[in-house]
Design a protein around this motif. Structure first.
Motif, mmCIF file in Angstrom:
data_model
loop_
_atom_site.group_PDB
_atom_site.id
_atom_site.type_symbol
_atom_site.label_atom_id
_atom_site.label_comp_id
_atom_site.label_asym_id
_atom_site.label_seq_id
_atom_site.Cartn_x
_atom_site.Cartn_y
_atom_site.Cartn_z
ATOM 1 N N ASP A 50 0.838 -1.206 0.000
ATOM 2 C CA ASP A 50 0.000 0.000 0.000
ATOM 3 C C ASP A 50 0.872 1.255 0.000
ATOM 4 O O ASP A 50 1.766 1.373 0.851
ATOM 5 C CB ASP A 50 -0.874 0.044 1.266
ATOM 6 N N GLU A 51 0.603 2.143 -0.919
ATOM 7 C CA GLU A 51 1.322 3.438 -0.991
ATOM 8 C C GLU A 51 2.821 3.259 -1.223
ATOM 9 O O GLU A 51 3.604 4.186 -0.954
ATOM 10 C CB GLU A 51 1.129 4.263 0.291
ATOM 11 N N GLY A 52 3.227 2.106 -1.718
ATOM 12 C CA GLY A 52 4.664 1.855 -1.904
ATOM 13 C C GLY A 52 5.347 2.926 -2.743
ATOM 14 O O GLY A 52 6.488 3.304 -2.472
ATOM 15 N N ASP A 53 4.628 3.434 -3.740
ATOM 16 C CA ASP A 53 5.225 4.443 -4.624
ATOM 17 C C ASP A 53 5.430 5.792 -3.923
ATOM 18 O O ASP A 53 6.219 6.609 -4.378
ATOM 19 C CB ASP A 53 4.368 4.626 -5.879
ATOM 20 N N GLN A 54 4.725 5.992 -2.812
ATOM 21 C CA GLN A 54 4.827 7.298 -2.138
ATOM 22 C C GLN A 54 6.179 7.534 -1.478
ATOM 23 O O GLN A 54 6.507 8.660 -1.096
ATOM 24 C CB GLN A 54 3.697 7.453 -1.113
ATOM 25 N N VAL A 55 6.964 6.489 -1.329
ATOM 26 C CA VAL A 55 8.291 6.675 -0.723
ATOM 27 C C VAL A 55 9.282 7.283 -1.725
ATOM 28 O O VAL A 55 10.317 7.820 -1.321
ATOM 29 C CB VAL A 55 8.882 5.349 -0.162
ATOM 30 N N VAL A 56 8.960 7.199 -3.003
ATOM 31 C CA VAL A 56 9.944 7.581 -4.031
ATOM 32 C C VAL A 56 10.395 9.040 -3.935
ATOM 33 O O VAL A 56 11.608 9.299 -3.832
ATOM 34 C CB VAL A 56 9.433 7.222 -5.450
ATOM 35 N N PRO A 57 9.468 10.017 -3.920
ATOM 36 C CA PRO A 57 9.945 11.407 -3.812
ATOM 37 C C PRO A 57 10.679 11.684 -2.503
ATOM 38 O O PRO A 57 11.647 12.457 -2.487
ATOM 39 C CB PRO A 57 8.669 12.250 -3.916
ATOM 40 N N VAL A 58 10.248 11.043 -1.433
ATOM 41 C CA VAL A 58 10.894 11.241 -0.130
ATOM 42 C C VAL A 58 12.340 10.730 -0.190
ATOM 43 O O VAL A 58 13.283 11.374 0.278
ATOM 44 C CB VAL A 58 10.107 10.510 0.986
ATOM 45 N N ILE A 59 12.520 9.565 -0.799
ATOM 46 C CA ILE A 59 13.856 8.969 -0.899
ATOM 47 C C ILE A 59 14.747 9.793 -1.841
ATOM 48 O O ILE A 59 15.912 10.062 -1.536
ATOM 49 C CB ILE A 59 13.767 7.498 -1.353
ATOM 50 N N ASN A 60 14.193 10.228 -2.958
ATOM 51 C CA ASN A 60 14.986 11.041 -3.891
ATOM 52 C C ASN A 60 15.533 12.282 -3.197
ATOM 53 O O ASN A 60 16.681 12.671 -3.399
ATOM 54 C CB ASN A 60 14.137 11.450 -5.102
ATOM 55 N N GLN A 61 14.692 12.869 -2.366
ATOM 56 C CA GLN A 61 15.084 14.069 -1.621
ATOM 57 C C GLN A 61 16.186 13.745 -0.605
ATOM 58 O O GLN A 61 17.175 14.465 -0.494
ATOM 59 C CB GLN A 61 13.839 14.589 -0.900
ATOM 60 N N LEU A 62 16.003 12.632 0.109
ATOM 61 C CA LEU A 62 16.974 12.210 1.129
ATOM 62 C C LEU A 62 18.360 11.952 0.552
ATOM 63 O O LEU A 62 19.372 12.183 1.204
ATOM 64 C CB LEU A 62 16.512 10.892 1.746
ATOM 65 N N MET A 63 18.385 11.441 -0.665
ATOM 66 C CA MET A 63 19.664 11.063 -1.287
ATOM 67 C C MET A 63 20.643 12.225 -1.281
ATOM 68 O O MET A 63 21.851 12.029 -1.131
ATOM 69 C CB MET A 63 19.434 10.573 -2.719
ATOM 70 N N GLY A 64 20.112 13.444 -1.411
ATOM 71 C CA GLY A 64 20.959 14.630 -1.423
ATOM 72 C C GLY A 64 21.714 14.854 -0.125
ATOM 73 O O GLY A 64 22.710 15.572 -0.103
ATOM 74 N N GLN A 65 21.242 14.230 0.941
ATOM 75 C CA GLN A 65 21.878 14.423 2.252
ATOM 76 C C GLN A 65 22.941 13.369 2.569
ATOM 77 O O GLN A 65 23.510 13.370 3.652
ATOM 78 C CB GLN A 65 20.815 14.388 3.364
ATOM 79 N N PHE A 66 23.171 12.454 1.637
ATOM 80 C CA PHE A 66 24.125 11.364 1.888
ATOM 81 C C PHE A 66 25.225 11.342 0.831
ATOM 82 O O PHE A 66 24.955 11.508 -0.357
ATOM 83 C CB PHE A 66 23.396 10.014 1.873
ATOM 84 N N ASP A 67 26.451 11.111 1.293
ATOM 85 C CA ASP A 67 27.564 10.958 0.353
ATOM 86 C C ASP A 67 27.584 9.560 -0.252
ATOM 87 O O ASP A 67 28.235 9.328 -1.260
ATOM 88 C CB ASP A 67 28.901 11.195 1.080
#
Ligand code: VGL
Ligand code: ZN
Length: 199
Positions: A24-41
């Motif tokens: 359920d709502e599995g696709d909703q994590v995608v924008p959140v994860i894309n955004q988070l990626m910027g905070q990790f080397d």
């Protein structure tokens, strides 16, 4: 030295709405994860990657239905609908997941006889995927887990991370779960007890 890594678990079409084992709502994590990626080397992805006749598929066990349990040589195994078959559309990452920052894509569950929920070990809890060695050699010790499904691959990965001596946190807003017979509550409890930071 940057010791933090983001580990993105199984954000694949089959775990998203319309997929074979949709969360359920599995696709909703995608924008959140894309955004988070910027905070990790360091960003690492995992990809569930099964043979077409994988032993975790109910279709391989006459008389058995998806979501039933069976005993395998290595212990209890939940049976699943056919999903994430190697080379299939369902096994592809969600089309909007940003793959560019990924320095490693670790595939799991590619041996017919054994399933792998964790990014670290197959479901016998002894056969390693190689991820521990990769992280140690690169000095990555603070791990953040996100993705699908909270109560299966994310949880088993975070638990094994702690067991391997890493620090582990799970960002729940970037995860979604399957919740099979109370598995969400059970696995959240196990993660808490093991010292996984749930955020
Ligand atoms: C998963 C069930 C079967 C997961 C993978 O990614 O959580 N769950 N295969
Ligand atoms: Zn699977």
């Amino acid at each position: 030295m940057a010791t933090k890594a983001l580990i993105v678990i199984d954000v694949q079409n089959d775990f998203c709405p319309g997929g074979a084992l949709a969360v359920d709502e599995g696709d909703q994590v995608v924008p959140v994860i894309n955004q988070l990626m910027g905070q990790f080397d360091h960003v690492i992805l995992t990809q569930d990657w099964h043979t077409a006749d994988h032993s975790s598929f109910a279709s391989q066990h006459p008389g058995k239905a998806p979501f039933e349990n069976i005993e395998m040589a290595y212990g209890s195994q939940t049976l699943w609908p056919d999903h994430c078959v190697q080379g299939s559309h369902g096994a592809d990452f969600h089309p909007e997941l940003n793959l560019m920052p990924a320095e490693l894509i670790i595939r799991k569950g590619f041996r017919t006889e054994i399933d792998s929920y964790s990014a670290f070990f197959e479901n016998d809890h002894v056969t390693p995927t190689g991820l521990t060695g990769y992280l140690r050699e690169r000095g990555l010790s603070e791990l953040t887990f996100v993705g699908l499904a909270t109560d299966f691959c994310v949880a088993y990965s975070a638990l094994d991370a702690v067991g391997q001596g890493f620090s582990a946190r799970v960002l729940l807003e970037a995860c979604r779960g399957i919740d099979l017979m109370g598995s969400m509550e059970t696995m959240i409890g196990k993660m808490k007890a093991a010292g996984v930071d749930l955020i």
